[in-house]
Design an enzyme around this catalytic site. Structure first.
Site, PDB file in Angstrom:
ATOM      1  N   LYS A 216       0.807  -1.215   0.000  1.00  0.00           N
ATOM      2  CA  LYS A 216       0.000   0.000   0.000  1.00  0.00           C
ATOM      3  C   LYS A 216       0.842   1.268   0.000  1.00  0.00           C
ATOM      4  CE  LYS A 216      -4.364  -1.954   1.398  1.00  0.00           C
ATOM      5  NZ  LYS A 216      -5.461  -2.023   2.370  1.00  0.00           N
ATOM      6  N   ARG A 256      -3.315 -10.084   4.971  1.00  0.00           N
ATOM      7  CA  ARG A 256      -3.745 -10.225   3.571  1.00  0.00           C
ATOM      8  C   ARG A 256      -2.639  -9.666   2.684  1.00  0.00           C
ATOM      9  NH1 ARG A 256      -6.303  -7.178  -0.399  1.00  0.00           N
ATOM     10  NH2 ARG A 256      -7.901  -8.257  -1.633  1.00  0.00           N
TER      11      ARG A 256
END
Length: 282
Positions: A216, A256
């Site tokens: 991210k 995840r």
């Protein structure tokens, strides 16, 4: 977690993006056959379960229509479940979740926490499957405008509690709910870092925790340093594994991730260190 296998450590959820436009690997697994192979490869590399999604939730992403999302997701879920994998479906639509569960999905991962589709909570309650409730403030197209906090940790905890209570009031078994702080969703880099630093604060909600930091923007900002250019998403896997290790040590139920091997190693090392620490305290 009721309804899923028990792992003796933080689990690793591998990402299968059946999309042409995901920020990290859009287009690589858009074909059904390639997506299925990728899911199998993720498990071979150490994933405990795979999360199949057919709609990008990157900042600014437009929504796809329901029929297209179904076309992308259901065949992949069906084939991976038939192969014996533990499959999660990543969707904000109750109709997609329902069809995926019918095809063999055992977990519904809704980044809106039931907020995008009023039919989602009743569907999950009726199906009796585990449900990931993520912190969410609105659709991807404008979520960056919602990244305003006076106390990001306190506000995320409070808003997650409200979503959790709505799900339970709607009939979802609280023992089947996982919470996710929503790193990168309506959050700037400093917000994400504060949440990772304070994962322990989420424990007061009393539910298992999913941490989804993989590749991210906040990791790119950290790696770029002052004035530098963030590395490409696929060059953030070592940084992702660092967060996976931190999350595992903080007691996360699962992480995840897109690249599995490094995080699978990280959570196993974290578990070994925890065991050694416990043994040393006896």
């Amino acid at each position: 977690m009721a309804g899923l296998p028990e792992w003796d450590r933080c689990a690793v959820m591998g990402v299968v993006n059946v999309t042409p436009d995901s920020f990290s690997d859009g287009g690589q697994w858009f074909d059904t056959e390639l997506a299925v192979k990728h899911g199998l490869d993720l498990v071979a590399a150490g994933a405990d379960l795979v999360d199949v999604g057919g709609e990008s939730t990157r900042p600014g992403a437009p929504r796809v229509d329901e029929a297209e999302e179904l076309r992308r997701v259901v065949p992949v879920v069906r084939e991976l479940a038939a192969a014996g994998l533990v499959v999660s479906v990543d969707t904000m639509r109750a109709a997609v979740a329902e069809r995926a569960v019918e095809a063999g999905a055992r977990l519904v991962n809704d980044v809106s926490g039931g907020g995008a589709d009023p039919a989602m909570v009743p569907m999950v309650a009726a199906a009796g499957v585990p449900f990931v409730v993520m912190h969410w403030r609105g659709q991807s197209i404008d979520m960056n405008n919602r990244a305003v906090y006076a106390d990001v940790v306190g506000e995320v905890v409070a808003e997650l509690r409200a979503s959790l209570e709505r799900a339970v009031a709607g009939g979802v078994d609280p023992e089947r709910i996982v919470i996710d702080p929503g790193l990168g969703f309506a959050k700037d880099a400093e917000h994400d870092l504060a949440l990772v630093a304070r994962l322990s604060a989420l424990r007061e909600l009393g539910r298992p925790l999913l941490v989804a930091a993989s590749r991210k923007r906040f990791l790119g900002r950290v790696l770029a340093g002052d004035g530098g250019s963030p590395p490409r998403a696929r060059e953030r896997d070592a940084a992702t594994a660092a967060v996976s290790a931190i999350a595992a040590r903080e007691g996360a139920w699962a992480v995840r991730v897109h690249e599995v091997r490094a995080s699978a190693d990280a959570v196993r090392v974290a578990r070994a260190i925890e065991a050694a620490d416990t043994a040393g305290a006896v």
